[in-house]
Design a protein around this motif. Structure first.
Motif, PDB file in Angstrom:
ATOM      1  N   GLN A  19       0.813  -1.216   0.000  1.00 57.72           N
ATOM      2  CA  GLN A  19       0.000   0.000   0.000  1.00 57.72           C
ATOM      3  C   GLN A  19       0.848   1.268   0.000  1.00 57.72           C
ATOM      4  O   GLN A  19       0.500   2.249  -0.658  1.00 57.72           O
ATOM      5  N   LYS A  20       1.968   1.237   0.694  1.00 60.86           N
ATOM      6  CA  LYS A  20       2.831   2.425   0.745  1.00 60.86           C
ATOM      7  C   LYS A  20       3.417   2.728  -0.639  1.00 60.86           C
ATOM      8  O   LYS A  20       3.404   3.872  -1.097  1.00 60.86           O
ATOM      9  N   ALA A  23       0.662   4.031  -2.897  1.00 58.73           N
ATOM     10  CA  ALA A  23       0.338   5.426  -2.578  1.00 58.73           C
ATOM     11  C   ALA A  23       1.349   6.370  -3.227  1.00 58.73           C
ATOM     12  O   ALA A  23       0.969   7.406  -3.778  1.00 58.73           O
ATOM     13  N   LEU A  28      -0.178  10.042  -3.614  1.00 60.74           N
ATOM     14  CA  LEU A  28      -1.131  10.207  -2.528  1.00 60.74           C
ATOM     15  C   LEU A  28      -0.403   9.882  -1.224  1.00 60.74           C
ATOM     16  O   LEU A  28       0.362   8.921  -1.179  1.00 60.74           O
ATOM     17  N   TYR A  30       0.549   8.174   2.082  1.00 61.25           N
ATOM     18  CA  TYR A  30       0.236   6.812   2.531  1.00 61.25           C
ATOM     19  C   TYR A  30      -0.858   6.820   3.587  1.00 61.25           C
ATOM     20  O   TYR A  30      -1.747   5.981   3.583  1.00 61.25           O
ATOM     21  N   LEU A  33      -4.258   7.027   1.946  1.00 62.06           N
ATOM     22  CA  LEU A  33      -4.677   5.756   1.349  1.00 62.06           C
ATOM     23  C   LEU A  33      -5.088   4.766   2.437  1.00 62.06           C
ATOM     24  O   LEU A  33      -6.132   4.115   2.336  1.00 62.06           O
ATOM     25  N   ARG A  34      -4.275   4.663   3.480  1.00 66.13           N
ATOM     26  CA  ARG A  34      -4.581   3.727   4.573  1.00 66.13           C
ATOM     27  C   ARG A  34      -5.923   4.073   5.214  1.00 66.13           C
ATOM     28  O   ARG A  34      -6.751   3.200   5.468  1.00 66.13           O
ATOM     29  N   ASN A  48      -9.301  11.887  -4.372  1.00 64.04           N
ATOM     30  CA  ASN A  48      -8.435  10.785  -3.945  1.00 64.04           C
ATOM     31  C   ASN A  48      -8.909   9.451  -4.505  1.00 64.04           C
ATOM     32  O   ASN A  48      -8.094   8.618  -4.896  1.00 64.04           O
ATOM     33  N   VAL A  52      -6.726   6.928  -7.025  1.00 66.59           N
ATOM     34  CA  VAL A  52      -6.511   5.501  -6.783  1.00 66.59           C
ATOM     35  C   VAL A  52      -7.020   4.694  -7.977  1.00 66.59           C
ATOM     36  O   VAL A  52      -6.333   3.791  -8.463  1.00 66.59           O
TER      37      VAL A  52
END
Length: 152
Positions: A19-20, A23, A28, A30, A33-34, A48, A52
């Protein structure tokens, strides 16, 4: 958690990036996103969610279709992507067009103004429109003139 959020998590996992890294790829933070993936995208900003989705190669409409259990129709008629040579050709052609629209050449005028007489915002919009038109024309011609056996 809603279905759209679950689908985004799954698609991000399928990219092979954590995920990092994903992002960073979509520019974006991190933490944003998290938060989107933990709280659900219903609480996220539209911008956002679009970032994604773009990073995943889908539209927000595609995301809704997937959430409703529909399949995405990735037909063979989809337009081919542009390669670096195509991008270079587009930039060369765009520069020729811009030069042709300048006041010194006098090829065109817009509502009594030349390109040099336009304000910066109008000039940027015109150039962006020309570039998008060139990109679409290039992709359409690649689709039309590339034999099926060479299409990816």
């Amino acid at each position: 958690m809603d279905k759209r959020t679950e689908i985004l998590k799954k698609l991000i996992d399928e990219t092979g990036l954590n995920q990092k890294a994903f992002a960073e790829k979509v520019n974006l933070p991190y933490t944003t996103l998290r938060s989107m993936l933990q709280r659900g995208i219903g609480n996220a900003s539209v911008d956002n969610v679009i970032k994604v989705c773009k990073g995943l190669g889908i539209t927000t409409e595609d995301l809704e279709k997937l959430a409703n259990g529909e399949k995405l129709n990735k037909s063979e008629n989809a337009l081919p992507e542009l390669n670096s040579k195509d991008e270079k050709d587009i930039q060369i052609e765009l520069q020729k067009m811009i030069d042709g629209l300048s006041a010194q050449n006098g090829y065109a005028a817009f509502d009594g103004q030349t390109l040099d007489g336009m304000d910066d915002e109008d000039k940027e919009l015109l150039i962006a429109s020309l570039e998008n038109s060139l990109r679409l024309a290039k992709r359409l011609s690649k689709q039309k003139f590339t034999p099926k056996k060479f299409r990816k």
